[in-house]
Enzyme design. Structure first.
Site, PDB file in Angstrom:
ATOM      1  CE  LYS A  68       0.738  -7.451  -8.615  1.00  0.00           C
ATOM      2  NZ  LYS A  68       0.306  -6.272  -7.854  1.00  0.00           N
ATOM      3  CD  GLU A  83       1.822  -3.282  -9.591  1.00  0.00           C
ATOM      4  OE1 GLU A  83       1.446  -3.042  -8.424  1.00  0.00           O
ATOM      5  OE2 GLU A  83       1.098  -3.133 -10.588  1.00  0.00           O
ATOM      6  N   GLY A  84       5.673  -5.918  -9.210  1.00  0.00           N
ATOM      7  CA  GLY A  84       5.796  -6.951  -8.199  1.00  0.00           C
ATOM      8  C   GLY A  84       4.577  -7.016  -7.299  1.00  0.00           C
ATOM      9  CG  ASP A 126      -2.010  -1.082   1.126  1.00  0.00           C
ATOM     10  OD1 ASP A 126      -2.393  -1.453   0.000  1.00  0.00           O
ATOM     11  OD2 ASP A 126      -2.434  -1.570   2.182  1.00  0.00           O
ATOM     12  CB  ILE A 127       4.344   1.975  -0.842  1.00  0.00           C
ATOM     13  CG1 ILE A 127       4.782   1.330   0.477  1.00  0.00           C
ATOM     14  CG2 ILE A 127       5.242   3.171  -1.162  1.00  0.00           C
ATOM     15  CD1 ILE A 127       4.730   2.256   1.673  1.00  0.00           C
ATOM     16  CG  ASP A 173      -2.881  -4.382  -7.790  1.00  0.00           C
ATOM     17  OD1 ASP A 173      -3.804  -3.769  -7.212  1.00  0.00           O
ATOM     18  OD2 ASP A 173      -2.000  -5.006  -7.184  1.00  0.00           O
ATOM     19  CE  LYS A 209       3.888  -3.703  -5.946  1.00  0.00           C
ATOM     20  NZ  LYS A 209       3.300  -3.506  -4.630  1.00  0.00           N
ATOM     21  CB  THR A 210      -1.082  -0.683  -8.336  1.00  0.00           C
ATOM     22  OG1 THR A 210      -0.709  -2.003  -7.925  1.00  0.00           O
ATOM     23  CG2 THR A 210      -2.042  -0.776  -9.507  1.00  0.00           C
TER      24      THR A 210
END
Length: 221
Positions: A38, A112-113, A13-14, A51, A16-17
């Site tokens: 992904k 994306e990780g 929840d930083i 995402d 990234k997406t």
């Protein structure tokens, strides 16, 4: 083969997406042929709530969802646990093959990780897969998304140093939720760069990606 970047973050929840969508849209608006992939996605009851679907809509990407994501899990857990519960474990060969197939269609790729860099994708008696294994298998550099606020020096430096210990190339950091005239955010930016030698190549302010245009090309190398 397309030039590609693996996008990870200092935690869950930083953003990234969200930032992946901003980068994809930025490049699409510049007329660049950008794709998205992904390997494993969890916590999605419907593909339109995923995402990948968010990035697809943000950047108006034409690839199908099945091309963009190899494994989708309903449980909102780490992929390794969701895979155990749902009985559909990821396979590194499937991931590599899917990536190579979508890669052929584009000049640039965002991969994306899931969560932060130390995220188990599969963990059972037959196979253990972490994000670092996927990055190495795909042989691509990484971009780290970090929050601009309190605590980010610790989480960003730890993420960078862990990735270095695994011989993973880090091409830069983007700070999300950055505020202008915020002395802590300015200092966080300076300290991360000075402590690691990794450049902050962009910031996100009020949903707007501020990215040095000269960095966009080198980001994928």
């Amino acid at each position: 083969m397309a030039k590609a970047i693996f996008i990870t973050a200092t935690g869950t929840d930083i953003g990234k997406t969200y930032v992946s969508g901003l980068i994809a849209k930025h490049m699409k608006d510049k007329g660049l042929n950008i794709g998205y992939y992904k390997a494993a996605l969890s916590g999605s009851l419907d593909i339109t709530d995923s995402d990948a679907w968010y990035v697809k809509q943000q950047a108006d990407l034409l690839d199908s969802y099945d091309e963009m994501v190899s494994y989708t899990y309903k449980h909102a857990y780490s992929p390794h646990l969701a895979a155990q519960i749902e009985g559909n474990p990821p396979d590194i060969k499937v991931i590599k093959n899917a990536y190579e197939n979508i890669n052929k269609k584009h000049d640039y790729m965002i991969v994306e990780g899931s969560g932060g860099i130390i995220c188990p994708i599969r963990y059972d008696n037959n196979q253990k897969i972490f994000l670092e294994d996927i990055i190495k298998e795909l042989n691509i550099p990484s971009l780290i998304i970090a929050d601009a606020g309190l605590g980010t020096i610790n989480s960003a430096v730890l993420t960078i140093e862990y990735m270095r210990s695994k011989n993973l190339k880090v091409n830069g950091v983007i700070l999300n939720r950055f505020e202008m005239a915020n002395e802590m955010h300015d200092d966080n930016k300076k300290m991360i760069e000075e402590m690691t030698g990794v450049k902050i190549i962009g910031i996100v302010i009020d949903g707007i990606l501020k990215l040095d245009e000269k960095n966009i090309e080198t980001l994928f190398e």
